[in-house]
Design a protein around this motif. Sequence first.
Motif, mmCIF file in Angstrom:
data_model
loop_
_atom_site.group_PDB
_atom_site.id
_atom_site.type_symbol
_atom_site.label_atom_id
_atom_site.label_comp_id
_atom_site.label_asym_id
_atom_site.label_seq_id
_atom_site.Cartn_x
_atom_site.Cartn_y
_atom_site.Cartn_z
ATOM 1 N N LEU A 192 0.816 -1.216 0.000
ATOM 2 C CA LEU A 192 0.000 0.000 0.000
ATOM 3 C C LEU A 192 0.851 1.269 0.000
ATOM 4 O O LEU A 192 1.778 1.415 0.803
ATOM 5 C CB LEU A 192 -0.904 -0.006 1.241
ATOM 6 C CG LEU A 192 -1.833 1.201 1.398
ATOM 7 C CD1 LEU A 192 -2.890 1.216 0.297
ATOM 8 C CD2 LEU A 192 -2.499 1.165 2.781
ATOM 9 N N LEU A 193 0.515 2.170 -0.895
ATOM 10 C CA LEU A 193 1.113 3.513 -0.924
ATOM 11 C C LEU A 193 0.008 4.526 -0.664
ATOM 12 O O LEU A 193 -1.076 4.441 -1.240
ATOM 13 C CB LEU A 193 1.761 3.797 -2.275
ATOM 14 C CG LEU A 193 2.903 2.881 -2.707
ATOM 15 C CD1 LEU A 193 3.335 3.209 -4.135
ATOM 16 C CD2 LEU A 193 4.098 3.002 -1.757
ATOM 17 N N ASN A 194 0.312 5.486 0.185
ATOM 18 C CA ASN A 194 -0.610 6.583 0.480
ATOM 19 C C ASN A 194 0.150 7.875 0.184
ATOM 20 O O ASN A 194 0.820 8.418 1.060
ATOM 21 C CB ASN A 194 -1.047 6.513 1.947
ATOM 22 C CG ASN A 194 -2.082 7.563 2.315
ATOM 23 O OD1 ASN A 194 -2.123 8.637 1.726
ATOM 24 N ND2 ASN A 194 -2.918 7.256 3.299
ATOM 25 N N PRO A 195 0.079 8.355 -1.063
ATOM 26 C CA PRO A 195 0.890 9.524 -1.438
ATOM 27 C C PRO A 195 0.675 10.731 -0.529
ATOM 28 O O PRO A 195 1.626 11.436 -0.188
ATOM 29 C CB PRO A 195 0.438 9.818 -2.871
ATOM 30 C CG PRO A 195 -0.033 8.497 -3.395
ATOM 31 C CD PRO A 195 -0.667 7.811 -2.213
ATOM 32 N N GLY A 196 -0.570 10.952 -0.098
ATOM 33 C CA GLY A 196 -0.853 12.102 0.762
ATOM 34 C C GLY A 196 -0.124 12.036 2.083
ATOM 35 O O GLY A 196 0.430 13.035 2.553
ATOM 36 N N HIS A 197 -0.107 10.862 2.713
ATOM 37 C CA HIS A 197 0.607 10.695 3.977
ATOM 38 C C HIS A 197 2.093 10.984 3.807
ATOM 39 O O HIS A 197 2.703 11.671 4.625
ATOM 40 C CB HIS A 197 0.436 9.265 4.492
ATOM 41 C CG HIS A 197 -0.666 9.113 5.485
ATOM 42 N ND1 HIS A 197 -1.056 7.880 5.971
ATOM 43 C CD2 HIS A 197 -1.467 10.023 6.089
ATOM 44 C CE1 HIS A 197 -2.056 8.057 6.829
ATOM 45 N NE2 HIS A 197 -2.327 9.335 6.914
ATOM 46 N N ALA A 198 2.672 10.408 2.756
ATOM 47 C CA ALA A 198 4.110 10.591 2.539
ATOM 48 C C ALA A 198 4.454 12.051 2.282
ATOM 49 O O ALA A 198 5.442 12.575 2.816
ATOM 50 C CB ALA A 198 4.565 9.726 1.370
ATOM 51 N N ILE A 199 3.647 12.725 1.477
ATOM 52 C CA ILE A 199 3.902 14.128 1.157
ATOM 53 C C ILE A 199 3.752 15.004 2.402
ATOM 54 O O ILE A 199 4.583 15.887 2.665
ATOM 55 C CB ILE A 199 2.953 14.592 0.029
ATOM 56 C CG1 ILE A 199 3.344 13.912 -1.293
ATOM 57 C CG2 ILE A 199 2.958 16.109 -0.110
ATOM 58 C CD1 ILE A 199 2.314 14.053 -2.399
ATOM 59 N N GLU A 200 2.694 14.762 3.175
ATOM 60 C CA GLU A 200 2.493 15.529 4.412
ATOM 61 C C GLU A 200 3.669 15.326 5.369
ATOM 62 O O GLU A 200 4.180 16.279 5.970
ATOM 63 C CB GLU A 200 1.188 15.093 5.076
ATOM 64 C CG GLU A 200 0.853 15.847 6.347
ATOM 65 C CD GLU A 200 -0.434 15.357 7.003
ATOM 66 O OE1 GLU A 200 -0.831 15.943 8.029
ATOM 67 O OE2 GLU A 200 -1.033 14.375 6.489
ATOM 68 N N ALA A 201 4.099 14.073 5.504
ATOM 69 C CA ALA A 201 5.213 13.780 6.407
ATOM 70 C C ALA A 201 6.480 14.515 5.998
ATOM 71 O O ALA A 201 7.283 14.906 6.853
ATOM 72 C CB ALA A 201 5.468 12.278 6.444
ATOM 73 N N MET A 202 6.678 14.712 4.701
ATOM 74 C CA MET A 202 7.905 15.360 4.251
ATOM 75 C C MET A 202 7.952 16.834 4.629
ATOM 76 O O MET A 202 9.031 17.375 4.862
ATOM 77 C CB MET A 202 8.092 15.163 2.747
ATOM 78 C CG MET A 202 8.463 13.729 2.353
ATOM 79 S SD MET A 202 9.879 13.036 3.252
ATOM 80 C CE MET A 202 9.055 11.851 4.343
ATOM 81 N N TRP A 203 6.794 17.497 4.724
ATOM 82 C CA TRP A 203 6.895 18.878 5.212
ATOM 83 C C TRP A 203 7.105 18.920 6.721
ATOM 84 O O TRP A 203 7.743 19.846 7.237
ATOM 85 C CB TRP A 203 5.773 19.765 4.720
ATOM 86 C CG TRP A 203 4.393 19.734 5.290
ATOM 87 C CD1 TRP A 203 3.281 19.201 4.707
ATOM 88 C CD2 TRP A 203 3.912 20.383 6.492
ATOM 89 N NE1 TRP A 203 2.163 19.433 5.478
ATOM 90 C CE2 TRP A 203 2.519 20.161 6.574
ATOM 91 C CE3 TRP A 203 4.531 21.128 7.501
ATOM 92 C CZ2 TRP A 203 1.735 20.642 7.620
ATOM 93 C CZ3 TRP A 203 3.744 21.613 8.553
ATOM 94 C CH2 TRP A 203 2.362 21.367 8.609
ATOM 95 N N PHE A 204 6.615 17.894 7.430
ATOM 96 C CA PHE A 204 6.967 17.786 8.847
ATOM 97 C C PHE A 204 8.481 17.608 8.998
ATOM 98 O O PHE A 204 9.108 18.236 9.858
ATOM 99 C CB PHE A 204 6.275 16.584 9.492
ATOM 100 C CG PHE A 204 4.768 16.668 9.589
ATOM 101 C CD1 PHE A 204 4.089 17.868 9.405
ATOM 102 C CD2 PHE A 204 4.028 15.541 9.872
ATOM 103 C CE1 PHE A 204 2.704 17.934 9.505
ATOM 104 C CE2 PHE A 204 2.646 15.589 9.985
ATOM 105 C CZ PHE A 204 1.979 16.786 9.798
ATOM 106 N N ILE A 205 9.052 16.741 8.168
ATOM 107 C CA ILE A 205 10.499 16.486 8.237
ATOM 108 C C ILE A 205 11.279 17.740 7.850
ATOM 109 O O ILE A 205 12.316 18.043 8.457
ATOM 110 C CB ILE A 205 10.883 15.298 7.323
ATOM 111 C CG1 ILE A 205 10.291 13.987 7.859
ATOM 112 C CG2 ILE A 205 12.394 15.187 7.188
ATOM 113 C CD1 ILE A 205 10.890 13.493 9.158
ATOM 114 N N MET A 206 10.792 18.469 6.855
ATOM 115 C CA MET A 206 11.461 19.731 6.498
ATOM 116 C C MET A 206 11.462 20.703 7.672
ATOM 117 O O MET A 206 12.465 21.386 7.930
ATOM 118 C CB MET A 206 10.794 20.368 5.275
ATOM 119 C CG MET A 206 11.159 19.726 3.957
ATOM 120 S SD MET A 206 10.503 20.663 2.546
ATOM 121 C CE MET A 206 9.230 19.545 1.953
#
Length: 397
Positions: free
Chosen positions: A244-258
């Motif tokens: 399973l891939l959830n593009p929205g979760h991954a993208i949201e997490a990357m701004w948290f990481i930024m």
Amino acid sequence: MQQAILNKEPKNMLRHYSALYKGELLNNILPFWMNHSKDELNGGYFTCLDQAGKVYDTDKFLWLQGREVWCFSFMYNHIEPNKEWLNMALHGADFMKKYGRDELGNWYFSLTAEGKPLVQPYNIFSDCFATMAFASLDKAMPTDEYKQIALDTFNNIIKRRNNTKGLYNKSYPGTRSLKNFSLPMILCNLSLELEHILGKEKVDEFIPSIIHEVMDVFYHPDLGLVLENVNEDGSFCDSFEGRLLNPGHAIEAMWFIMDLGKRINDEKLIQKAKDIMLHTLEYGWDKEYEGIFYFLDLKGCPPQQLEWDQKLWWVHVEALVALAKGYALTGDENCLRWFEKVHEYTWNKFKDEEYGEWFGYLNRRGEVLLPLKGGKWKGCFHIPRALYQVYKTFEAI
């Protein structure tokens, strides 16, 4: 589309977007929830609102109650000390304090309008957003009570992090023990929300483990993608859940990481998060109808989720935040190009010009699937937070 951006003066474009997003937040989104969601009789908020804002169901979901308390207290803290916003936040917090927890301090998933428990506290995200709510409210109106609720709930989350559903877990133990990405993702953001309560040193200790979990366990460099579920050792599990891939979760997490990368002054981490975000966006973009898919299967197998090809509000607005931050922190013009592309799709498809607020659910072709403005999953959170983040990010540039 690229040429259109290149022909614009970047600062003028960013100034335009900053004003647009701020205006939408203050003149459309926040007033809609102020006008329609407040339960004057029982306290708390109604979130099941139809297109015009009329209540169509009175059940109250604790994670959405917490999100709305957080939203109005956050806006009070970061935009202006508007007493109406603070009173709105206090209105929801009082209801949560009175009815929201079981005897062990776990937050229920849902209540009746009057506050009677409906669904047991199986969902740790009720606890996550209760923590955010009372931490944010404590900044607006500091009290020992708000601090303690936030701290107790956060400690409870940490205790439950390896088995978040506890006795409500349906999985048979030991056969396929998977780790899910959602909680590590949220802890990236939650740790910063709690800094004034936990203290800088405690947060600094906490951050490396969160970054490791997101960037070394769930992100697989051979794929360039973040997996939603992995084996306990972080390896790939060839199953419905593992693919399973959830593009929205991954993208949201990357701004948290930024945001975390900015905090610890780690340019490489920021660049890596920006690159993962861009790759995920390109991978998850619907080449035929545009928009970002909700779910995908890593191997192209039929996804288990029947709603896999829907286009959801939160996925697109979180992408806008990630792209704005990616550009602001790295200067990568690909972020700006993608921002305009996602902006055009999002504002044209989700914004309701007739009744205000935004639609949440589109079909694959970008047509409104459900005209609701709120429900069990959509409340006063992703859109106002994203509008704030984009306007502030571009304003700073």
